[in-house]
Design a protein around this motif. Sequence first.
Motif, mmCIF file in Angstrom:
data_model
loop_
_atom_site.group_PDB
_atom_site.id
_atom_site.type_symbol
_atom_site.label_atom_id
_atom_site.label_comp_id
_atom_site.label_asym_id
_atom_site.label_seq_id
_atom_site.Cartn_x
_atom_site.Cartn_y
_atom_site.Cartn_z
ATOM 1 N N UNK A 57 8.938 10.907 -5.648
ATOM 2 C CA UNK A 57 9.536 9.845 -6.468
ATOM 3 C C UNK A 57 10.890 9.422 -5.910
ATOM 4 N N UNK A 58 11.603 10.339 -5.274
ATOM 5 C CA UNK A 58 12.858 9.971 -4.618
ATOM 6 C C UNK A 58 12.615 9.019 -3.464
ATOM 7 N N UNK A 59 11.590 9.310 -2.655
ATOM 8 C CA UNK A 59 11.238 8.411 -1.551
ATOM 9 C C UNK A 59 10.763 7.068 -2.098
ATOM 10 N N UNK A 60 9.998 7.111 -3.197
ATOM 11 C CA UNK A 60 9.522 5.869 -3.825
ATOM 12 C C UNK A 60 10.698 5.017 -4.292
ATOM 13 N N UNK A 61 11.766 5.662 -4.766
ATOM 14 C CA UNK A 61 12.957 4.933 -5.199
ATOM 15 C C UNK A 61 13.644 4.273 -4.015
ATOM 16 N N UNK A 62 13.646 4.948 -2.860
ATOM 17 C CA UNK A 62 14.173 4.340 -1.637
ATOM 18 C C UNK A 62 13.328 3.123 -1.261
ATOM 19 N N UNK A 63 12.004 3.279 -1.369
ATOM 20 C CA UNK A 63 11.097 2.198 -0.990
ATOM 21 C C UNK A 63 11.282 0.964 -1.864
ATOM 22 N N UNK A 68 14.338 26.006 -17.874
ATOM 23 C CA UNK A 68 14.356 26.684 -16.581
ATOM 24 C C UNK A 68 15.349 26.006 -15.641
ATOM 25 N N UNK A 69 16.123 26.793 -14.913
ATOM 26 C CA UNK A 69 17.101 26.241 -13.974
ATOM 27 C C UNK A 69 16.439 25.484 -12.827
ATOM 28 N N UNK A 70 15.134 25.669 -12.681
ATOM 29 C CA UNK A 70 14.426 24.946 -11.624
ATOM 30 C C UNK A 70 14.409 23.438 -11.874
ATOM 31 N N UNK A 71 14.715 23.039 -13.097
ATOM 32 C CA UNK A 71 14.787 21.609 -13.402
ATOM 33 C C UNK A 71 15.932 20.964 -12.627
ATOM 34 N N UNK A 72 17.002 21.735 -12.418
ATOM 35 C CA UNK A 72 18.118 21.218 -11.626
ATOM 36 C C UNK A 72 17.655 20.940 -10.198
ATOM 37 N N UNK A 73 16.843 21.844 -9.658
ATOM 38 C CA UNK A 73 16.301 21.647 -8.320
ATOM 39 C C UNK A 73 15.398 20.419 -8.284
ATOM 40 N N UNK A 74 14.658 20.194 -9.379
ATOM 41 C CA UNK A 74 13.814 19.000 -9.482
ATOM 42 C C UNK A 74 14.657 17.740 -9.300
ATOM 43 N N UNK A 75 15.783 17.674 -9.997
ATOM 44 C CA UNK A 75 16.651 16.502 -9.913
ATOM 45 C C UNK A 75 17.291 16.376 -8.535
ATOM 46 N N UNK A 76 17.668 17.501 -7.949
ATOM 47 C CA UNK A 76 18.266 17.474 -6.610
ATOM 48 C C UNK A 76 17.269 16.966 -5.572
ATOM 49 N N UNK A 77 16.035 17.424 -5.679
ATOM 50 C CA UNK A 77 15.002 16.975 -4.737
ATOM 51 C C UNK A 77 14.729 15.481 -4.889
ATOM 52 N N UNK A 78 14.845 14.977 -6.100
ATOM 53 C CA UNK A 78 14.699 13.540 -6.321
ATOM 54 C C UNK A 78 15.831 12.776 -5.633
ATOM 55 N N UNK A 79 17.042 13.318 -5.675
ATOM 56 C CA UNK A 79 18.210 12.618 -5.134
ATOM 57 C C UNK A 79 18.325 12.716 -3.618
ATOM 58 N N UNK A 80 17.768 13.780 -3.018
ATOM 59 C CA UNK A 80 17.953 14.000 -1.580
ATOM 60 C C UNK A 80 17.515 12.808 -0.730
ATOM 61 N N UNK A 81 16.275 12.297 -0.860
ATOM 62 C CA UNK A 81 15.894 11.148 -0.019
ATOM 63 C C UNK A 81 16.742 9.914 -0.281
ATOM 64 N N UNK A 127 0.841 -1.199 0.000
ATOM 65 C CA UNK A 127 0.000 0.000 0.000
ATOM 66 C C UNK A 127 0.878 1.251 0.000
ATOM 67 N N UNK A 128 1.940 1.232 0.777
ATOM 68 C CA UNK A 128 2.862 2.371 0.882
ATOM 69 C C UNK A 128 3.501 2.691 -0.473
ATOM 70 N N UNK A 129 4.008 1.685 -1.165
ATOM 71 C CA UNK A 129 4.614 1.907 -2.480
ATOM 72 C C UNK A 129 3.594 2.446 -3.476
ATOM 73 N N UNK A 130 2.402 1.866 -3.463
ATOM 74 C CA UNK A 130 1.363 2.334 -4.385
ATOM 75 C C UNK A 130 0.974 3.783 -4.081
ATOM 76 N N UNK A 131 0.919 4.116 -2.798
ATOM 77 C CA UNK A 131 0.608 5.498 -2.425
ATOM 78 C C UNK A 131 1.658 6.460 -2.974
#
Length: 707
Positions: free
Chosen positions: A188-194, A215-228, A156-160
């Motif tokens: 999605x970063x947390x989902x990758x950990x899961x 947009x440079x905000x795409x870099x932040x998108x990737x960083x937020x994915x990697x953080x968890x 259920x957690x992964x599906x959520x």
Amino acid sequence: MVDRAPGLILLILLIVLASVAFNSPVHRWGDTSTYYLQITSISEDHDIEYRAEDLQRALEKKIDDLPAGLFMIKTDEGRYFYGKEYSYALLAAPFYIIFDNSGILLLNALLLWLMILMGYLYLKKNNSKLVALGISSSFFLISTAFVYLFWVHVEIYNMFLITAGLFSWFEYRENKNFRFLFLASLIFGIATVAKLPNCLIFVPIAFYEMYTSKNTKIILMLLLFLIPIIVFYGIFFINTGEITFYGGNRLFFLDKFPYHRGYDSINEAGYPGFSVTDGRTSALIQDFENLKVIPYNIVYYIFGKFTGMVWYYPFSIFALFSLLSGLLISKLKSQKKGYLLDHIKDNIYKYIVFTGIFLNVAFFIIIIGNNYLGGAHAVGNRYFYIYPAFLFLIGFVDWRKFIIFLIASALVLNPVISNPIETSYHPGVHTTKMPYAFLPVEYTQMNNLPSWGIGHKLPGLFILRMDDNSLYIDGGFLSNGSAEYLIRTSNEIQNLNLIVQSSKINQNIFLKIGHKGKPFLLNDTLSTINVSDFCPNYSDKNYALYLLKVQSNNEIWLLPILNESLTPLKLNYLDGFHGIENWKGISSRWISNNATLLVWNNHCQDATLAFRAHSFSKSRTIELYCNDVLVTKGNVNTGYINMTSKIKLCEGVNIIRLYVREGCDCPCDIPELNNKDSRCLSIALQNIQITKFNSTIHIKITKNIMN
């Protein structure tokens, strides 16, 4: 009033799901022990290390056979850490602290309800509110996902996480608010950990965002994915020295545990488990020779008896048809050659999601090709975490067609979801019933299918009952009419012996094994038929499979047995015996109240059967039968006694039965023992021997056993 109805229904649904979950007991299914001990360790000790107090807490809870099935990683220093990802345990810990065990299932209910809510909010953009709510509720509740509501597990957690990530991304695409994109990336970063393959749903999204936005905000998108990923894996590495939750000296603990009854890091109780860094990777396809399983896996993944998404997650097919119908409508409306490209451009977000689904499914079919379903306690395909992504393929829905599909899906899934607790206890029993009995068995997954209750180990063989037309009794199979079995052997065999006990003499039966069939006449009530010159229905480097079909007009008892088991005076353990245990260097076996041995002999003769016996918890009477004739009986106390009996063996097959009239008892049912052993035990047997009878040898055997 109509506008308020969805909100009221959602509120009622939340209350119902929360009440059902909160009032349901926690059980030990699958990997529950690892996740449960993780949750309690984080809650009580604020760490992910296994210690003696973790075990003590688990034993005090008295949850089934918890902590059986525990996975841990043992470090070089002799410390133990839980061998599973721990983001789920971290989320569940506050619920456990506040509500104890019920809080864990309450979390599952909340996550399931949130998935329904997000599905509703997405679908109502193209459908009326009531239709959107009906589709979203049915999508999650009329699926095997509902069964996992009652598990202390990560399904259920992964599906959520998949649902929340995609919902946030679609919100970003609609509103152009980067906060939703950042939220989606973090989820999605947390989902990758899961679960590592969960990242594959994010891959096409990330590429699309990088391609369409400067947009440079795409870099932040990737960083937020990697953080968890960095945080969770980093903490795990600092503690264990391992870069993955599935690496290092990863051990599996069944009924003996560190810091309990003399076991510790020196006197090790664990068995080697799956480890990607230690080379224990039987679940993976590791060589080109075994790539032939992939075409089979594709068929089984969709249509298989135990795992097919058509049967266990039917609304995934509904979603695919929704996407396909949109393509067909585009073709009918457009006369241009480029209608397909135009259709994809108009529905680009759905096709990005579809690409992620494809990558995820391909990973399990190809990379984890020997266990894409999640192990021998899976209900349906336990690894089908990508299921919620299918919801985002659904557009406008004709409610009349939806109702028809809903009814059909409910009928198909009824044996699975009508009693989720029973299904979880016996995850394969429903496969002998309609419509599952007629579906193809996943030949490539035989080592990991949930065959409890329908699969049986015999000497050198594993046999799966394919329908409800036979019963497993006295170590063999009782049927009347037509019955099918699937036989697994470690290597291809050229012949097989079938021991058949018939209720009538001169009865005709028809046997088909592999692709060849032949009629046989039974001249006696107990016959041995040797079948040869047949080919397997399936084989790979791990095993060979043979489909056995039996037809008879009257009741017969059937026992398939290999040639090597037909050695004169060799004991073959059929039924009622628990596993071999080493008691101070002596091979010992507990029996239930009814145990069966098979002995083959090439002529009639007298023999001596001897053993040492010890009764569990109280005195019992054991009766020894040979070919249904009572040979002897004796009283067995909680000490040790020696039994030596003269038995008459007939030419061919002989069935020896040990029967205990007082029955058997489970140690876990005797409070003063404080023992989690759930086996039903009556008498333990040691040094079981059968030899040719003569008076001198008979005396010597008796003396040896007494010594």
